[in-house]
Motif scaffolding. Structure first.
Motif, mmCIF file in Angstrom:
data_model
loop_
_atom_site.group_PDB
_atom_site.id
_atom_site.type_symbol
_atom_site.label_atom_id
_atom_site.label_comp_id
_atom_site.label_asym_id
_atom_site.label_seq_id
_atom_site.Cartn_x
_atom_site.Cartn_y
_atom_site.Cartn_z
ATOM 1 N N HIS A 63 0.808 -1.217 0.000
ATOM 2 C CA HIS A 63 0.000 0.000 0.000
ATOM 3 C C HIS A 63 0.838 1.262 0.000
ATOM 4 O O HIS A 63 0.344 2.356 -0.289
ATOM 5 N N GLU A 64 2.148 1.141 0.330
ATOM 6 C CA GLU A 64 3.050 2.294 0.304
ATOM 7 C C GLU A 64 3.858 2.359 -0.988
ATOM 8 O O GLU A 64 4.795 3.133 -1.103
ATOM 9 N N ASP A 65 3.479 1.529 -1.955
ATOM 10 C CA ASP A 65 4.096 1.524 -3.284
ATOM 11 C C ASP A 65 5.503 0.944 -3.271
ATOM 12 O O ASP A 65 6.284 1.177 -4.200
#
Length: 233
Positions: free
Chosen positions: A59-61
């Motif tokens: 989700h934080e890439d």
């Protein structure tokens, strides 16, 4: 010249933190050198075993190594405190070199393939924090010396994302310092694709006994001064 398709990043594993969940690949590495990583890849560690893994964004890439990292961790016999270098070949495969806390590279004699992934979990630590505790502060970049660094050209290509931000914008002389504080003048040449150290770099290598496989951390002290920390192979 340096192989344009091979790039490396490092991760540090601390003593006492040997139960992993996933391994995160540094975002700067994926953004600058491996933008189109495949979902399926392989890892080969110090004992020669080839382990299939999956790569997945969180989700934080960040791209994480999952579904296979657990067994690779076991087969590499991590105990905590290891300095690991991942080199991507541009074609779904990573070579992983493991350096023990003594600075000696872990070498194996066993070969094969990984299988039977289990449910062991891992927790990855922040490499930047650990280097800072070792007295190495950002900005810095890391280079593993390969055979082509010792050819007749004797140049060293640099990470351009850091070089453009922290080093001179025009050709200049920069000073490299070793851990004893001795200094060497080296010509720095900025380029659009990849900047280089040229004249003087060979003297730094020879005087410090650098050899193939050594890992160098270049700590940028100022625009014209860099301290080089060497982790021998």
């Amino acid at each position: 010249m340096e192989n344009e398709d091979h790039f490396s990043f490092f991760k540090i594993i601390l003593p006492g933190q040997t139960k992993f969940d996933t391994m995160r690949i540094p975002r700067n590495f994926t953004n600058n050198f491996a933008k189109n990583l495949p979902q399926n890849a392989t890892l080969r560690g110090p004992y020669g075993k080839i382990c299939p893994v999956k790569l997945r964004k969180d989700h934080e890439d960040y791209v994480k190594i999952v579904d296979g990292w657990e067994l690779f961790y076991e087969d590499s016999r991590f105990e905590g405190g290891e300095f690991t270098v991942f080199t991507y070949d541009g074609n779904s495969h990573f070579e992983v070199r493991v350096f023990e806390m003594s600075g000696i590279e872990r070498m194996g004699q066993f070969h094969g393939e990984c299988s039977n992934i289990n449910n062991n979990k891992v927790q990855v630590i922040d490499d930047a924090v650990m280097l800072e505790k070792a007295g190495i502060k950002p900005p810095y970049f890391v280079k593993r010396l390969l055979s082509y660094h010792f050819n007749k050209f004797f140049i060293l290509n640099l990470s351009n994302c850091l070089a453009m931000e922290h080093l001179p914008s025009e050709k200049a002389t920069v000073v490299l310092l070793n851990k004893e504080g001795r200094s060497w003048d080296v010509t720095y040449i900025p380029r659009k694709i990849r900047s280089t150290f040229s004249r003087g770099w060979v003297h730094f290598m020879n005087d410090n006994g650098l050899k193939e496989g050594d890992l160098c951390v270049f700590e940028i002290l100022s625009q014209y001064e860099i301290r080089v920390h060497v982790f021998p192979s």
